[in-house]
Design an enzyme around this catalytic site. Structure first.
Site, mmCIF file in Angstrom:
data_model
loop_
_atom_site.group_PDB
_atom_site.id
_atom_site.type_symbol
_atom_site.label_atom_id
_atom_site.label_comp_id
_atom_site.label_asym_id
_atom_site.label_seq_id
_atom_site.Cartn_x
_atom_site.Cartn_y
_atom_site.Cartn_z
ATOM 1 N N SER A 51 63.080 56.633 45.487
ATOM 2 C CA SER A 51 64.381 56.391 46.084
ATOM 3 C C SER A 51 64.991 57.687 46.657
ATOM 4 C CB SER A 51 65.243 55.684 45.046
ATOM 5 O OG SER A 51 66.571 56.003 45.166
ATOM 6 N N ARG A 79 78.795 55.750 36.186
ATOM 7 C CA ARG A 79 79.857 54.823 36.590
ATOM 8 C C ARG A 79 80.695 54.468 35.361
ATOM 9 N NH1 ARG A 79 77.412 50.290 39.900
ATOM 10 N NH2 ARG A 79 77.440 51.875 41.528
ATOM 11 N N LYS A 114 88.027 51.676 51.514
ATOM 12 C CA LYS A 114 87.154 51.650 52.692
ATOM 13 C C LYS A 114 87.526 50.437 53.550
ATOM 14 C CE LYS A 114 83.062 54.187 51.470
ATOM 15 N NZ LYS A 114 81.587 54.195 51.537
ATOM 16 N N HIS A 122 85.709 58.581 43.474
ATOM 17 C CA HIS A 122 84.402 59.235 43.459
ATOM 18 C C HIS A 122 84.587 60.741 43.273
ATOM 19 C CE1 HIS A 122 82.096 56.011 46.010
ATOM 20 N NE2 HIS A 122 82.680 55.504 44.960
ATOM 21 N N GLU A 141 77.115 62.541 40.484
ATOM 22 C CA GLU A 141 78.120 61.704 41.140
ATOM 23 C C GLU A 141 78.789 60.824 40.089
ATOM 24 O OE1 GLU A 141 77.578 59.410 45.070
ATOM 25 O OE2 GLU A 141 77.589 57.811 43.571
HETATM 26 P P1 GTP Z 1 75.749 57.218 50.085
HETATM 27 O O1 GTP Z 1 76.210 55.831 50.474
HETATM 28 O O2 GTP Z 1 75.224 57.257 48.681
HETATM 29 O O3 GTP Z 1 74.815 57.852 51.064
HETATM 30 O O4 GTP Z 1 77.024 58.177 50.042
HETATM 31 P P2 GTP Z 1 78.283 58.402 50.997
HETATM 32 O O5 GTP Z 1 78.182 59.779 51.532
HETATM 33 O O6 GTP Z 1 78.521 57.288 51.928
HETATM 34 O O7 GTP Z 1 79.390 58.487 49.868
HETATM 35 P P3 GTP Z 1 80.365 57.416 49.240
HETATM 36 O O8 GTP Z 1 81.156 58.233 48.255
HETATM 37 O O9 GTP Z 1 81.113 56.660 50.274
HETATM 38 O O10 GTP Z 1 79.430 56.390 48.465
HETATM 39 C C1 GTP Z 1 78.693 56.754 47.351
HETATM 40 C C2 GTP Z 1 78.368 55.549 46.493
HETATM 41 O O11 GTP Z 1 79.535 54.753 46.257
HETATM 42 C C3 GTP Z 1 77.376 54.562 47.063
HETATM 43 O O12 GTP Z 1 76.056 54.970 46.822
HETATM 44 C C4 GTP Z 1 77.737 53.277 46.284
HETATM 45 O O13 GTP Z 1 77.248 53.321 44.962
HETATM 46 C C5 GTP Z 1 79.239 53.381 46.217
HETATM 47 N N1 GTP Z 1 79.845 52.739 47.392
HETATM 48 C C6 GTP Z 1 80.401 53.354 48.446
HETATM 49 N N2 GTP Z 1 80.851 52.459 49.338
HETATM 50 C C7 GTP Z 1 80.578 51.235 48.856
HETATM 51 C C8 GTP Z 1 80.796 49.902 49.334
HETATM 52 O O14 GTP Z 1 81.331 49.665 50.402
HETATM 53 N N3 GTP Z 1 80.375 48.879 48.526
HETATM 54 C C9 GTP Z 1 79.788 49.093 47.322
HETATM 55 N N4 GTP Z 1 79.404 48.026 46.617
HETATM 56 N N5 GTP Z 1 79.553 50.333 46.859
HETATM 57 C C10 GTP Z 1 79.934 51.392 47.598
HETATM 58 MG MG MG Z 2 74.490 56.488 46.751
#
Ligand code: GTP
Ligand code: MG
Length: 205
Positions: A51, A79, A114, A122, A141
């Site tokens: 992954s 989490r 969002k 986060h 994270e």
């Molecule tokens: P990645 O998505 O991991 O590449 O990170 P990013 O740079 O977009 O950061 P962000 O902090 O927005 O998201 C990190 C993590 O938060 C994701 O891997 C998910 O676990 C969670 N997350 C963020 N946005 C969403 C969403 O719209 N729906 C859900 N279910 N989880 C989300």
């Molecule tokens: Mg992620």
């Protein structure tokens, strides 16, 4: 590279273990002080090598250990699901204010959800892991949310994957509406909680 990868995963598992200990201490102490547990559930995971490499190629990164360490900040993930919105901020503050925790980035998707309705706090943090060779900084994270936010996010995640990221617009609208309802449920529960417990805080021992 294989050995390096094993070491990378191991270091991140140690960092997860350290944060889990911190969370467990906070939970037990808060319960002792206030006879009330602000943390409902804690889960953690370390990304598998497959992954990690998937994400490396999606992002067009060079598959070197240094590029991975620098750019993939969610190899270790924790989490924390809290009962109430106020608890999410308290737990975040209690963790990120610790002297061995360095905050790299913080996003407040509760104050600023969002566009799809996603809400959570986060934090990308770095903590030292003490190996036989000395301390190594490791990134973790941390996601903190309420039960309602978690309920919403897990369903949204399933729908997102089912449609391969291309969620039909009527479903996206329904999800967004559900997120609004979850938000108002959180506010109602918070009011009820404040009425029953008062504004208990982790620091008003
Ligand atoms: P990645 O998505 O991991 O590449 O990170 P990013 O740079 O977009 O950061 P962000 O902090 O927005 O998201 C990190 C993590 O938060 C994701 O891997 C998910 O676990 C969670 N997350 C963020 N946005 C969403 C969403 O719209 N729906 C859900 N279910 N989880 C989300
Ligand atoms: Mg992620």
């Amino acid at each position: 590279m294989r050995d390096d990868f094993t070491r990378l995963i191991m270091e991140h598992q140690f960092a997860v273990d350290e944060i889990l200990t911190k969370v467990s201490i906070l939970r037990t102490e808060f319960l002792h002080l206030h006879r009330y547990n602000p943390i409902e559930h804690v889960s953690s995971r370390v990304k598998s090598p497959e992954s990690i490499l998937d994400k490396v190629s999606r992002r067009g990164l060079e598959p070197s250990l240094s590029a991975i360490k620098e750019n993939i900040t969610d190899i270790a993930g924790i989490r924390i699901t809290c009962s109430f919105i106020s608890d999410t901020y308290r737990v975040l503050e209690a963790l990120t204010s610790q002297s061995d925790v360095r905050v790299i980035a913080m996003k407040d998707y509760i104050a600023d959800p969002k566009p799809n309705g996603y809400r959570s706090l986060h934090a990308i943090v770095e903590i030292p892991v003490f190996l036989s060779t000395g301390p190594v900084p490791v990134t973790v994270e941390i996601q903190i949310r309420t039960i309602a936010m978690d309920f919403w996010a897990s369903l949204e995640h399933k729908i997102f994957y089912k449609y391969d990221g291309d969620v039909p617009s009527h479903l996206a609208t329904d999800l967004k509406n559900a997120a609004t309802i979850a938000g108002s449920l959180d506010r109602q529960m918070e009011e009820l909680h404040t009425e029953v417990h008062g504004a208990t805080s982790l620091d008003d021992a």
